[in-house]
Design a protein around this motif. Structure first.
Motif, short mmCIF file in Angstrom:
data_model
loop_
_atom_site.label_atom_id
_atom_site.label_comp_id
_atom_site.label_asym_id
_atom_site.label_seq_id
_atom_site.Cartn_x
_atom_site.Cartn_y
_atom_site.Cartn_z
N GLU A 10 0.88 -1.16 0.00
CA GLU A 10 0.00 0.00 0.00
C GLU A 10 0.92 1.21 0.00
N GLU A 198 3.23 0.84 3.22
CA GLU A 198 2.83 -0.20 4.17
C GLU A 198 2.95 -1.51 3.42
N GLU A 216 0.97 -6.88 8.59
CA GLU A 216 1.09 -5.58 7.93
C GLU A 216 2.13 -4.75 8.68
MG MG Z 1 -3.83 -1.69 5.09
#
Ligand code: MG
Ligand code: ADP
Ligand code: ZN
Length: 487
Positions: A10, A198, A216
């Protein structure tokens, strides 16, 4: 290889608009501006204020979406993502959720195993949060809040989990950065935090098609931090599976000091954010004509440009990628190649990515500030090609050009740097050097052949570095051979 890494990224890219996403506050450089100097009731989250969408931010979002081959949705909808944290004055972030601006794109990356497609799931608009600085002093810890960044437009670009190594991630992230810069929607200044990553990471047994549990890692602000965090996480997960344990789905942070990831919280689910449509903003509807006008205005993108430079000018993949990654450099390169009278364009690529980049690195200079023009650069390479100066002189002349903004011909004339190619003169010089070093001469004749290099260096020095190296070498070899034969 026992496990296969599965990675999705991301990417949060600030959009380089003049003003914020929903108010008229200027977007300022948060690493320089005094805190809280570009803040109004809207971005400070005062009750009763209303957001007004920044058209330029939407345009930039469409640009990126199109450059990534996405479908641009005619209707997209802003939602409120609710969470409580001091960097978020409203208590919610306005973000597109179920109905993003752009979907289903792709980016092609080049890896050591060839071309690969990384699918883009979505790109959506949202606003940035403020910046917190945590201060630790003796006896008291506190945090400072700077809202200059609150409300700055962001585009979040979400990939499918199509990356399988740190190398893939690096190619994807640098490729994306180059596209954002080429489009002029983001400066790419990582140290200013205008691009943040991310990484979602899982591993699975090699050959398996199922996904493992993912972790994550939040707030990765540099390529290096991202690469190290991913490498660390892949090892951590593999060690867990090796021990027969399971990976927990969670959010982790990257500790730069410890060079390790650490648990932040167990994974939050979408429902934790209580998403609901933003009642103060109507659905965003983009007309097809606008999208097509933006599509028609897209520049040549870095990867295609690199391929063209390789094809048309005979650059290596590496040289062409470095040159195409920045529009200014590519323009400089092409102007220079056009201006050449004698040298080959390939030489321009070699000298830009070699000597010029090295000098920029060493002096911490940015390319955009140099005053050497493409014509001046071309002149230098032509003089080298014609044998008016030798390779080493060309290197030092380039540095003087960069330091003093002078043309090569002026420097060469003034400093008397014209290459010495007169073989009678060089022959005499070599004879002098050999005669004035009798000890070395003896050793050479006694079999220490490597001394010929030493003699070469001495002779070149005696010529003030200006001798034509191939003539000098030939002359030296000739004289040494003669000495040997006459022994
Ligand atoms: Mg996320
Ligand atoms: P959220 O973070 O909001 O839960 P998603 O579930 O859509 O969002 O996934 C976010 C990212 O995680 C995407 O980039 C996606 O490619 C990646 N991802 C999803 N599943 C996995 C997995 N098993 N391993 C690695 N990455 C994954
Ligand atoms: Zn504001």
């Amino acid at each position: 290889m026992k496990y296969e890494p599965v990675i999705g990224l991301e990417v949060h890219a600030e959009l380089a608009t003049a003003t914020k996403m929903f108010c008229a506050c200027r977007v300022v450089d948060t690493t320089v501006a005094a805190p809280n100097t570009s803040v109004c009731p809207v971005c400070a989250g005062m009750p009763g204020t209303l957001p007004v969408l920044n058209r330029r931010a939407v345009e930039y979002g469409i640009k990126v979406g199109l450059a990534l081959g996405c479908e641009i949705r005619r209707t997209s909808i802003f939602a409120r993502k609710n969470y409580f944290y001091p960097d978020l004055p409203k208590g919610y972030q306005i973000s597109q959720y179920e109905h993003p601006l752009a979907v289903n794109g792709k980016m092609i990356i080049d890896t050591s195993e060839g071309e690969r497609v990384i699918r883009i799931r979505r790109a959506h608009l949202e606003e940035d949060a403020g910046k917190l600085t945590h201060v630790t002093e003796k006896g008291k810890d506190y945090s400072l809040v700077d809202l200059n960044r609150a409300g700055v437009p962001l585009l979040e670009i979400v990939s499918e989990p199509d990356m399988h190594s740190v190398e893939d991630v690096r190619a994807y992230a640098t490729g994306l950065r180059a596209i954002l810069r080429e489009l002029g929607v983001n400066s790419g200044d990582m140290e200013k935090g205008v691009i943040r990553f991310e990484a979602n990471i899982s591993i699975r047994p090699a050959g398996s098609e199922d996904f493992g549990t993912r972790v994550e890692i939040k707030n990765l602000n540099s390529f290096r931090a991202m690469e190290r965090a991913i490498a660390y996480e892949l090892e951590r997960q593999a060690a867990l599976l090796d021990k027969g344990e399971q990976v927990q789905q969670e959010t982790r942070g990257w500790d730069e000091g410890a060079q390790a990831t650490y648990l932040q919280r167990s994974k939050e689910e979408a429902h934790d954010y209580r998403y609901f449509p933003e009642p103060d903003l109507p659905p965003l509807i983009v007309e097809n004509d606008w999208v097509e006008a933006i599509r028609a205005s897209l520049p040549e993108l870095p990867r295609l440009k690199a391929q063209r430079l390789q094809r048309d000018y005979g650059l290596t993949p590496n040289e062409s990628a470095m040159i195409a990654s920045e529009r200014e450099i590519a323009e400089f390169f092409e102007a220079c190649a056009q201006a050449l009278k004698f040298a080959q364009p390939r030489a321009v690529g070699v000298w830009i990515t070699g000597e010029l980049f090295a000098w920029l690195n060493q002096t911490g200079t940015t390319f955009s500030t140099i005053k050497v023009t493409p014509e001046m650069f071309a002149e230098l390479l032509d003089l080298l090609h014609q044998g008016r100066i030798n390779q080493n002189t060309a290197k030092s002349v380039l540095i003087k050009m960069l330091q003093n903004d002078e043309p090569a011909s002026v420097i060469i004339e003034r400093d008397g740097l014209i290459q010495l190619s007169d073989s009678a003169f060089i022959s005499e010089l070599v004879a002098d050097v050999i005669a004035s070093h009798p000890k070395e001469k003896e050793s050479y004749l006694a079999g220490k052949e490597t001394l010929s290099n030493w003699f070469f260096g001495q002779a070149m020095r005696a010529a003030g570095g200006k001798a034509n190296p191939s003539i000098l070498k030939e002359e030296l070899e000739k004289q040494l051979l003669r000495l040997k034969e006459n022994q």
